[in-house]
Enzyme design. Sequence first.
Site, mmCIF file in Angstrom:
data_model
loop_
_atom_site.group_PDB
_atom_site.id
_atom_site.type_symbol
_atom_site.label_atom_id
_atom_site.label_comp_id
_atom_site.label_asym_id
_atom_site.label_seq_id
_atom_site.Cartn_x
_atom_site.Cartn_y
_atom_site.Cartn_z
ATOM 1 N N ARG A 1 35.527 35.782 35.391
ATOM 2 C CA ARG A 1 35.123 34.510 35.595
ATOM 3 C C ARG A 1 34.110 34.195 36.841
ATOM 4 N NH1 ARG A 1 40.751 34.417 34.750
ATOM 5 N NH2 ARG A 1 41.210 33.823 32.749
ATOM 6 N N ARG B 1 40.245 41.037 46.916
ATOM 7 C CA ARG B 1 41.453 41.414 47.781
ATOM 8 C C ARG B 1 41.035 42.553 48.507
ATOM 9 N NH1 ARG B 1 42.858 37.315 46.496
ATOM 10 N NH2 ARG B 1 44.759 36.665 45.031
ATOM 11 N N GLU C 1 45.973 41.413 56.193
ATOM 12 C CA GLU C 1 45.678 39.855 56.264
ATOM 13 C C GLU C 1 46.811 38.973 56.550
ATOM 14 O OE1 GLU C 1 43.138 38.547 52.894
ATOM 15 O OE2 GLU C 1 44.754 37.298 52.465
ATOM 16 N N HIS D 1 40.138 34.305 54.101
ATOM 17 C CA HIS D 1 40.515 33.816 52.842
ATOM 18 C C HIS D 1 40.371 32.423 52.514
ATOM 19 C CE1 HIS D 1 43.245 35.938 49.560
ATOM 20 N NE2 HIS D 1 42.377 35.007 48.996
HETATM 21 P P1 NAD Z 1 38.983 37.737 36.096
HETATM 22 O O1 NAD Z 1 40.382 38.243 35.827
HETATM 23 O O2 NAD Z 1 38.454 36.501 35.426
HETATM 24 O O3 NAD Z 1 38.169 38.892 36.353
HETATM 25 C C1 NAD Z 1 38.378 40.211 36.886
HETATM 26 C C2 NAD Z 1 37.603 41.164 36.208
HETATM 27 O O4 NAD Z 1 37.935 42.392 36.832
HETATM 28 C C3 NAD Z 1 37.817 41.165 34.669
HETATM 29 O O5 NAD Z 1 36.431 41.206 33.842
HETATM 30 C C4 NAD Z 1 38.379 42.548 34.625
HETATM 31 O O6 NAD Z 1 38.086 43.224 33.348
HETATM 32 C C5 NAD Z 1 37.713 43.340 35.758
HETATM 33 N N1 NAD Z 1 38.621 44.631 35.975
HETATM 34 C C6 NAD Z 1 39.878 44.976 35.748
HETATM 35 N N2 NAD Z 1 39.960 46.114 36.326
HETATM 36 C C7 NAD Z 1 38.937 46.564 36.761
HETATM 37 C C8 NAD Z 1 38.606 47.844 37.484
HETATM 38 N N3 NAD Z 1 39.485 48.964 37.390
HETATM 39 N N4 NAD Z 1 37.133 48.195 37.610
HETATM 40 C C9 NAD Z 1 36.287 47.079 37.477
HETATM 41 N N5 NAD Z 1 36.559 45.757 37.055
HETATM 42 C C10 NAD Z 1 38.027 45.677 36.426
HETATM 43 O O7 NAD Z 1 39.466 37.000 37.578
HETATM 44 P P2 NAD Z 1 38.604 36.260 38.412
HETATM 45 O O8 NAD Z 1 38.886 35.001 38.274
HETATM 46 O O9 NAD Z 1 36.887 36.417 38.132
HETATM 47 O O10 NAD Z 1 38.714 36.680 39.848
HETATM 48 C C11 NAD Z 1 38.512 37.854 40.529
HETATM 49 C C12 NAD Z 1 39.214 38.058 41.701
HETATM 50 O O11 NAD Z 1 38.655 37.089 42.752
HETATM 51 C C13 NAD Z 1 40.752 37.966 41.510
HETATM 52 O O12 NAD Z 1 41.163 39.233 41.081
HETATM 53 C C14 NAD Z 1 41.260 37.673 43.144
HETATM 54 O O13 NAD Z 1 41.481 38.826 43.577
HETATM 55 C C15 NAD Z 1 39.888 37.214 43.752
HETATM 56 N N6 NAD Z 1 40.256 35.792 44.142
HETATM 57 C C16 NAD Z 1 39.886 35.416 45.458
HETATM 58 C C17 NAD Z 1 40.000 34.259 45.906
HETATM 59 C C18 NAD Z 1 39.478 33.784 47.481
HETATM 60 O O14 NAD Z 1 39.909 32.891 47.865
HETATM 61 N N7 NAD Z 1 38.994 34.858 48.137
HETATM 62 C C19 NAD Z 1 40.307 33.246 44.932
HETATM 63 C C20 NAD Z 1 40.310 33.602 43.737
HETATM 64 C C21 NAD Z 1 40.351 34.736 43.255
#
Ligand code: NAD
Length: 331
Positions: free
Chosen positions: A154, A230, A259, A291
């Site tokens: 996403r 992360r 963190e 964060h």
């Molecule tokens: P999502 O699940 O929609 O997308 C994650 C993508 O990573 C998927 O397409 C998945 O197939 C892929 N993936 C899984 N394993 C993988 C690998 N080994 N190598 C490469 N890609 C791989 O998640 P999202 O909503 O897009 O969020 C992404 C990340 O953002 C979350 O996992 C979370 O850690 C992080 N996040 C951070 C904040 C923040 O405030 N900093 C907030 C929300 C989410």
Amino acid sequence: MKVAFFSTKSYDRRFFESINANYGHELTFFEAPLNANTTPLATDFPAVCMFVNDIADAHTLKNLASCGTKLLALRSAGFNTVDLKQAAELGIKVVRVPAYSPYAVAEHAVALILALNRKIYRAYNRVRDDNFALEGLLGFDLHGCTVGVIGTGRVGMVFAQIMRGFGCTILGYDAYPNEQFSQYVSLPELFEQSDIISLHCPLLPETHHLIDETAIVQMKPGMMLINTSRGALIDTTAVIAGIKSGKIGYLGIDVYEQEESLFFQDLSDTIIQDDTFQLLQSFPNVLITAHQAFFTRNALEAIATTTLLNITEFEQGHPLKNEVAYPFALV
Ligand code: NAD
């Protein structure tokens, strides 16, 4: 349902109380983080709500189970601090907020890129100090750059769309490619060709220290690395070596491996004991935010709504749409 909230701030309380008017749960807010020592606060609460740096390891979960907890509701997408196997063994259901605002996180990644490239943080301080010189503020055009997106879910997809708007060429890598994205390459190709790399995959055993010494060796000299996912996706020691050698020209991070002991609190009156963090802070080409990528009002409303809905589904015995069951399958 009675819900004990851990690690709460004033903004959590504000958004949850307002949206709970539609759900009618009994919310109790604790400032303390969730860990093995604070579980007595959850006594007689069937539901516990935790945030990203709360720890639900085996010890904590066993304590929670003996306090009567049946549901662990994460008000986050990531669930890397929860021992899912232990939760399953104890019969504690785990739910999360898989999607709230991909725009919030993607736009923050872009903000880091723009601020680092045009050195906005340095320019702001200079102008306030009546220093109007431009030496040291030289940037580059994003137009024509190659941007590598690791994780095209996403957030990664929204990020790619925004960067395409700048006139960048987008390359992607994902362990589970999706049909809406067409420019996939192998990870080594992405490392070799990208001027900017942004991480948007979850922290899993297979993505732990995805950016390590071996990865950095393959990257373009002077590249920009952005991490809003992360902290432990990055081997911080290797990245520091990469910055010192000039291989990494810019680092923008909203997450940091250690963190938990720093972020979401005001430590301005204390001496920070984390030497690695202090070293990172000392580099002029490193920009750290604590964060905050998720932190938009749109995201907070969505987080509160989905969390309260998750709790209602559990209370009413309905299927849990956002359950993180063990073993967790990504696709
Ligand atoms: P999502 O699940 O929609 O997308 C994650 C993508 O990573 C998927 O397409 C998945 O197939 C892929 N993936 C899984 N394993 C993988 C690998 N080994 N190598 C490469 N890609 C791989 O998640 P999202 O909503 O897009 O969020 C992404 C990340 O953002 C979350 O996992 C979370 O850690 C992080 N996040 C951070 C904040 C923040 O405030 N900093 C907030 C929300 C989410």
